[in-house]
Design a protein around this motif. Structure first.
Motif, PDB file in Angstrom:
ATOM      1  N   HIS A   1       0.852  -1.191   0.000  1.00  0.00           N
ATOM      2  CA  HIS A   1       0.000   0.000   0.000  1.00  0.00           C
ATOM      3  C   HIS A   1       0.886   1.238   0.000  1.00  0.00           C
ATOM      4  O   HIS A   1       1.803   1.344   0.811  1.00  0.00           O
ATOM      5  N   ILE A   2       0.614   2.157  -0.935  1.00  0.00           N
ATOM      6  CA  ILE A   2       1.314   3.441  -0.995  1.00  0.00           C
ATOM      7  C   ILE A   2       0.268   4.545  -0.914  1.00  0.00           C
ATOM      8  O   ILE A   2      -0.721   4.516  -1.650  1.00  0.00           O
ATOM      9  N   SER A   3       0.457   5.499  -0.002  1.00  0.00           N
ATOM     10  CA  SER A   3      -0.431   6.657   0.082  1.00  0.00           C
ATOM     11  C   SER A   3       0.288   7.785   0.810  1.00  0.00           C
ATOM     12  O   SER A   3       1.330   7.588   1.420  1.00  0.00           O
ATOM     13  N   ASN A   4      -0.317   8.979   0.752  1.00  0.00           N
ATOM     14  CA  ASN A   4       0.305  10.114   1.422  1.00  0.00           C
ATOM     15  C   ASN A   4      -0.252  10.343   2.825  1.00  0.00           C
ATOM     16  O   ASN A   4       0.077  11.331   3.460  1.00  0.00           O
ATOM     17  N   GLY A   5      -1.090   9.454   3.324  1.00  0.00           N
ATOM     18  CA  GLY A   5      -1.594   9.543   4.694  1.00  0.00           C
ATOM     19  C   GLY A   5      -2.468  10.763   4.940  1.00  0.00           C
ATOM     20  O   GLY A   5      -2.426  11.333   6.021  1.00  0.00           O
ATOM     21  N   ASN A   6      -3.247  11.159   3.939  1.00  0.00           N
ATOM     22  CA  ASN A   6      -4.142  12.322   4.031  1.00  0.00           C
ATOM     23  C   ASN A   6      -3.406  13.623   4.319  1.00  0.00           C
ATOM     24  O   ASN A   6      -3.942  14.518   4.948  1.00  0.00           O
ATOM     25  N   ARG A   7      -2.169  13.744   3.862  1.00  0.00           N
ATOM     26  CA  ARG A   7      -1.409  14.986   4.049  1.00  0.00           C
ATOM     27  C   ARG A   7      -1.569  15.931   2.867  1.00  0.00           C
ATOM     28  O   ARG A   7      -0.900  16.951   2.795  1.00  0.00           O
ATOM     29  N   SER A   8      -2.445  15.592   1.924  1.00  0.00           N
ATOM     30  CA  SER A   8      -2.626  16.404   0.731  1.00  0.00           C
ATOM     31  C   SER A   8      -4.110  16.468   0.390  1.00  0.00           C
ATOM     32  O   SER A   8      -4.930  15.827   1.049  1.00  0.00           O
ATOM     33  N   ASP A   9      -4.466  17.238  -0.659  1.00  0.00           N
ATOM     34  CA  ASP A   9      -5.866  17.357  -1.064  1.00  0.00           C
ATOM     35  C   ASP A   9      -6.459  16.018  -1.474  1.00  0.00           C
ATOM     36  O   ASP A   9      -7.622  15.744  -1.226  1.00  0.00           O
ATOM     37  N   GLU A  10      -5.653  15.197  -2.143  1.00  0.00           N
ATOM     38  CA  GLU A  10      -6.087  13.865  -2.571  1.00  0.00           C
ATOM     39  C   GLU A  10      -5.195  12.807  -1.955  1.00  0.00           C
ATOM     40  O   GLU A  10      -3.994  13.011  -1.809  1.00  0.00           O
ATOM     41  N   ASN A  11      -5.797  11.683  -1.600  1.00  0.00           N
ATOM     42  CA  ASN A  11      -5.056  10.552  -1.056  1.00  0.00           C
ATOM     43  C   ASN A  11      -5.663   9.268  -1.612  1.00  0.00           C
ATOM     44  O   ASN A  11      -6.374   8.566  -0.907  1.00  0.00           O
ATOM     45  N   PRO A  12      -5.402   8.976  -2.902  1.00  0.00           N
ATOM     46  CA  PRO A  12      -6.068   7.821  -3.497  1.00  0.00           C
ATOM     47  C   PRO A  12      -5.556   6.487  -2.972  1.00  0.00           C
ATOM     48  O   PRO A  12      -6.289   5.532  -2.889  1.00  0.00           O
ATOM     49  N   GLY A  13      -4.296   6.417  -2.623  1.00  0.00           N
ATOM     50  CA  GLY A  13      -3.695   5.151  -2.226  1.00  0.00           C
ATOM     51  C   GLY A  13      -3.576   4.219  -3.416  1.00  0.00           C
ATOM     52  O   GLY A  13      -4.424   4.194  -4.293  1.00  0.00           O
ATOM     53  N   ILE A  14      -2.492   3.494  -3.466  1.00  0.00           N
ATOM     54  CA  ILE A  14      -2.276   2.491  -4.505  1.00  0.00           C
ATOM     55  C   ILE A  14      -1.990   1.177  -3.803  1.00  0.00           C
ATOM     56  O   ILE A  14      -1.033   1.067  -3.042  1.00  0.00           O
ATOM     57  N   ASP A  15      -2.863   0.199  -4.016  1.00  0.00           N
ATOM     58  CA  ASP A  15      -2.664  -1.134  -3.466  1.00  0.00           C
ATOM     59  C   ASP A  15      -2.206  -2.048  -4.596  1.00  0.00           C
ATOM     60  O   ASP A  15      -2.831  -2.095  -5.652  1.00  0.00           O
TER      61      ASP A  15
END
Length: 145
Positions: free
Chosen positions: A118-132
């Motif tokens: 799982h890759i994501s920005n941890g809701n630190r930006s406007d969008e956090n789609p996450g890639i699984d």
């Protein structure tokens, strides 16, 4: 998705019947190609590098062929925002999976297995789609366990 990394195993934990190896990992390159709309549209690509300070491998037995559980947590820095608009260049990476370790010499082993990444920005930006991603891996180990 493809990546090249190096690991340094620095600690072994032995507590009664529990045994684990702890490592740190340097992600030399991490390439991601993903659909811009999150489903199946045109693709965009990112290249990054990172650090995994904690990577744990827990073997299920001590025989010559050893099944194991693996988990890790780290950081990735990409060359551009992920996703392109509203995302972040700095992201988190979490992995967990299963594999098997096979001896191929007196002090060499090969690991083969599967991980869910799982890759994501941890809701630190406007969008956090996450890639699984489903990741199949093969590692060559040059040390004694």
């Amino acid at each position: 998705m493809a990546f090249i990394n190096g690991q340094f195993w620095h600690t072994t934990i032995n507590r009664k019947s529990f045994r684990a190896r702890v490592a740190s990992e340097l992600i030399i390159t991490h390439w991601v190609s993903y659909p811009e709309d999150g489903i199946d549209g045109p693709t965009d690509q990112r290249i990054g590098f990172g650090l995994v300070p904690v990577h744990i491998v827990v073997p299920f037995s001590g025989n010559s062929i050893t099944p194991f559980f693996t988990a890790s947590a780290g950081l990735l820095l990409f060359n551009d925002r992920l996703p392109a608009i509203g995302g972040a260049t700095f992201n988190y990476k979490l992995n967990s999976g299963l594999g098997v370790e096979l001896p191929i010499g007196s002090d060499r082993k090969i690991q083969i297995g599967y991980q869910l990444q799982h890759i994501s920005n941890g809701n630190r930006s406007d969008e956090n789609p996450g890639i699984d991603s489903h990741v199949f891996f093969a590692n060559l180990i040059f040390s004694k366990w």
